[in-house]
Scaffold this active site. Sequence first.
Site, short mmCIF file in Angstrom:
data_model
loop_
_atom_site.label_atom_id
_atom_site.label_comp_id
_atom_site.label_asym_id
_atom_site.label_seq_id
_atom_site.Cartn_x
_atom_site.Cartn_y
_atom_site.Cartn_z
N LYS A 170 45.03 47.14 31.75
CA LYS A 170 44.70 47.11 33.18
C LYS A 170 45.87 47.67 34.00
CE LYS A 170 41.54 43.23 32.61
NZ LYS A 170 41.34 41.78 32.60
N GLN A 218 43.96 36.24 34.30
CA GLN A 218 43.41 36.64 33.00
C GLN A 218 42.88 35.40 32.26
OE1 GLN A 218 43.03 39.84 31.78
NE2 GLN A 218 41.92 38.87 30.12
N ASP A 246 37.87 39.57 40.70
CA ASP A 246 36.84 39.34 39.68
C ASP A 246 35.55 38.77 40.28
OD1 ASP A 246 37.49 40.20 37.16
OD2 ASP A 246 38.64 38.42 36.63
#
Length: 277
Positions: free
Chosen positions: A49, A93, A116
């Site tokens: 990422k 994460q 997210d």
Amino acid sequence: MAVILDGKKLRDKIFANLKAKTDSMPVKPTLAVILAGDNPSSIIYVNNKKKCAEKLGINSTVITYSSDVKESELLNKVNELNNNKNVTAILVQLPLPEHINQFNIIDAIAPEKDVDGLTTYNSGKLFSGEKPFVYPCTPKGIMLLLDEYGIEIEGKHAVVIGRSNLVGKPVAQMLLNRNATVTMCHSKTKNLSDITKTADILISAVGKKIIGENMLKNNCVVIDVGIFRDDRGKISGDVDFEAASKIASYITPVPGGVGPMTIASLMLNTVELAANS
Ligand code: NAP
């Protein structure tokens, strides 16, 4: 033979557009990633990422913690990032170490920085049929892929296997919001193949090889979200790709289907949040 839904190709197209967009942004987006513990897959995902963000002109910072980090430390960090005007997107994460309440940490993220789309605010908007700040990355990537190939959703029977907050539930809701008729399946579903055989669009997000050729309707669309290593250590998806390709009209490969679309969506979300900040 089924047409391959090429996630890599679409990702590259999205990245080319995003690079042009970030080049013209006066203030660059900044993505902050919190990584707790030493899960090898998580470390690889986070590094990917970061590399990807840098290529696209997105600033990124990774804040790492050991696996015995306290929940209060993570909450303090999330609050600090929420208040930092230079940070436009925050990602935690997953999975977090077991002693941490994942929900508490995710839900502490300011909704306008929740890249997210997993906070109660953003998922509440999605489940109310309203627009969240951003949509969760993997479901958004799946919808982009379906749209890229002109696959009709309205009125179709979509069967989603897996009911996680990360993939199954939000993708089912996004399909429902687009007027699909949605059936959700999980580990307690009885006669799974009777249901999958009626799917015009089948989305499998399980992490085990569970879909064989006798479970598919002719000309269905197959989206394989699952990704795991099989007994021989080879990367595999939930679907028997060879067999399914002979029955389906469209299918995602593993790797190269949904995976690249997840990262493409993360980068899209990061830029979107910065543009609206
Ligand atoms: P998860 O939280 O572990 O959820 C798995 C789901 O599968 C659960 O809802 C579970 O049912 C269901 N399930 C398990 N065994 C089943 C069976 N035999 N029949 C029907 N349903 C069954 O996983 P996740 O986070 O959603 O991820 C799912 C898979 O997608 C994993 O392989 C993950 O690595 C992959 N993934 C890929 C991407 C990508 O970008 N490609 C992104 C995210 C996840 P219960 O709820 O009843 O336990």
